[in-house]
Scaffold this motif. Structure first.
Motif, mmCIF file in Angstrom:
data_model
loop_
_atom_site.group_PDB
_atom_site.id
_atom_site.type_symbol
_atom_site.label_atom_id
_atom_site.label_comp_id
_atom_site.label_asym_id
_atom_site.label_seq_id
_atom_site.Cartn_x
_atom_site.Cartn_y
_atom_site.Cartn_z
ATOM 1 N N LYS A 28 0.783 -1.156 0.006
ATOM 2 C CA LYS A 28 -0.006 -0.120 0.185
ATOM 3 C C LYS A 28 0.989 1.441 0.168
ATOM 4 O O LYS A 28 2.039 1.244 0.462
ATOM 5 N N PRO A 29 0.156 2.249 -0.613
ATOM 6 C CA PRO A 29 1.169 3.633 -0.548
ATOM 7 C C PRO A 29 1.075 4.147 0.568
ATOM 8 O O PRO A 29 0.030 3.813 1.532
ATOM 9 N N HIS A 30 1.770 5.186 1.005
ATOM 10 C CA HIS A 30 1.766 6.049 2.268
ATOM 11 C C HIS A 30 0.444 6.958 2.443
ATOM 12 O O HIS A 30 -0.058 7.155 3.473
#
Length: 338
Positions: free
Chosen positions: A157-159
């Motif tokens: 997942k991205p930040h």
């Protein structure tokens, strides 16, 4: 009139939150607000066979705890208002089937906590109910399974992603004197700024929060400084700065009074990406920590603005953008003699 301006209700009667109940999962129990929760669990299954049953247990525990605090039974409640994030609101529906209470099932995504509280207060203020029970819940694993990928999938997942809170909150509203008052509510509009990334809820919901807060201040002829705290529900680390920038462009400075439940519920070193979200996020923080602060006199007037992303897996697969909404409720500490 009870309607002030375009979107704000001013309640004519003294409306009180008589009691609240909260139940949370393991990561929330390890956070900085642990002592403010009524029930905590050490694992995501909460002793149940699957995650959906675990979420159902959380809502039931929050509701039962809330009623026990004021020695009420289900038969004392006129209406039960509840919702969650799962398809067809199955958590709320299955909890409601256990009790013969007139039931209004509601969905505002993560804004459901304040949606149920606002409408519950309106029912009591209008004389349509004596006591209303409002509740909502979310669960990290059930939300991941439905909206994105099951946790076992192990997808990166991205930040910008938020971490769905495992928790449930409930509150009883009536005209019988309680520890805090509900004085107003602002009902939000659906906004859509074209965000399509389901891993960036903060950016999608920030405009809805800004719209509701600005309209509330206009309707009430108030400024941010009239509040000790203007708290959003689920914007976390990405959406909160966007909210403040959007409102600053309109002439409102929230820098001294704003916080976000998604940032408050976890420690900075917990692995939750941008912070918390989910129906349970604003519910457990508000019904636990924030109400305690009001009761202790550390806060006098709070505007709780719960934000919701009105997406579905089907719409995301069709490359639709994410509509969002935000509903806000003003909760105040009791003044002497009131």
């Amino acid at each position: 009139m009870r309607l002030v301006g375009k979107q704000t209700w001013i309640f004519e009667n003294n409306l009180y939150i008589n009691a609240t109940g909260t139940a949370v999962g393991p990561k929330e129990a390890l956070g900085p607000l642990r002592e403010t929760f009524d029930v905590t669990h050490e694992d995501l299954h909460c002793g149940e066979d699957n995650w959906e049953l675990a979420e159902r247990l959380l809502m039931k525990q929050a509701v039962d705890t809330c009623l026990q605090k004021v020695n009420l039974s289900y038969s004392d409640i006129d209406f039960f208002l509840a919702g969650d994030l799962l398809n067809q609101n199955v958590t709320a529906n299955y909890v409601a089937r256990e009790h013969q209470i007139p039931f209004l099932c509601m969905f505002g995504a993560c804004s459901t906590s304040m949606e149920t509280l606002a409408l519950g207060a309106a029912l009591v203020d209008g004389g349509f109910a004596r006591k209303v029970l409002a509740a909502t819940s979310s669960h990290h694993a059930t939300a991941e399974r439905q909206f994105r990928y099951p946790t076992e999938y192990g997808g990166q997942k991205p930040h910008t992603a938020t971490f769905t809170v495992t928790g449930a909150g409930a509150a009883v509203v009536s005209q019988e004197k309680g520890p805090v008052k509900i004085t107003a509510a602002t009902i939000g509009k659906v906004t859509d700024y074209g965000i399509k990334d389901p891993f960036d809820m903060g950016s999608a919901m920030a405009p809805a929060a800004a719209d509701t807060i600005q309209q509330h201040l206009l309707d009430m002829n108030r400024s941010p400084s009239d509040y000790d705290l203007i708290v959003t529900g689920d914007l976390s680390g990405v959406g909160s700065p966007i909210l403040k920038k959007l409102l600053q462009e309109e002439g409102y400075d929230l820098s001294e009074v704003h916080n976000d439940c998604g940032l408050m519920i976890y420690r900075p070193d917990q692995e939750v990406f941008a912070g918390g979200s989910g129906c349970g996020c604003s519910a457990v923080v508000t019904y636990g920590h924030i109400l305690n602060e009001l009761i202790q006199g550390k806060l006098k007037r709070v505007f709780v603005v719960a934000t919701g992303a009105l997406l579905s897996p089907t719409m995301i697969q069709q490359k639709e953008s994410i509509p969002a909404i935000a509903h806000g409720v003003v909760i105040e500490a009791l003044e002497e003699g009131n």
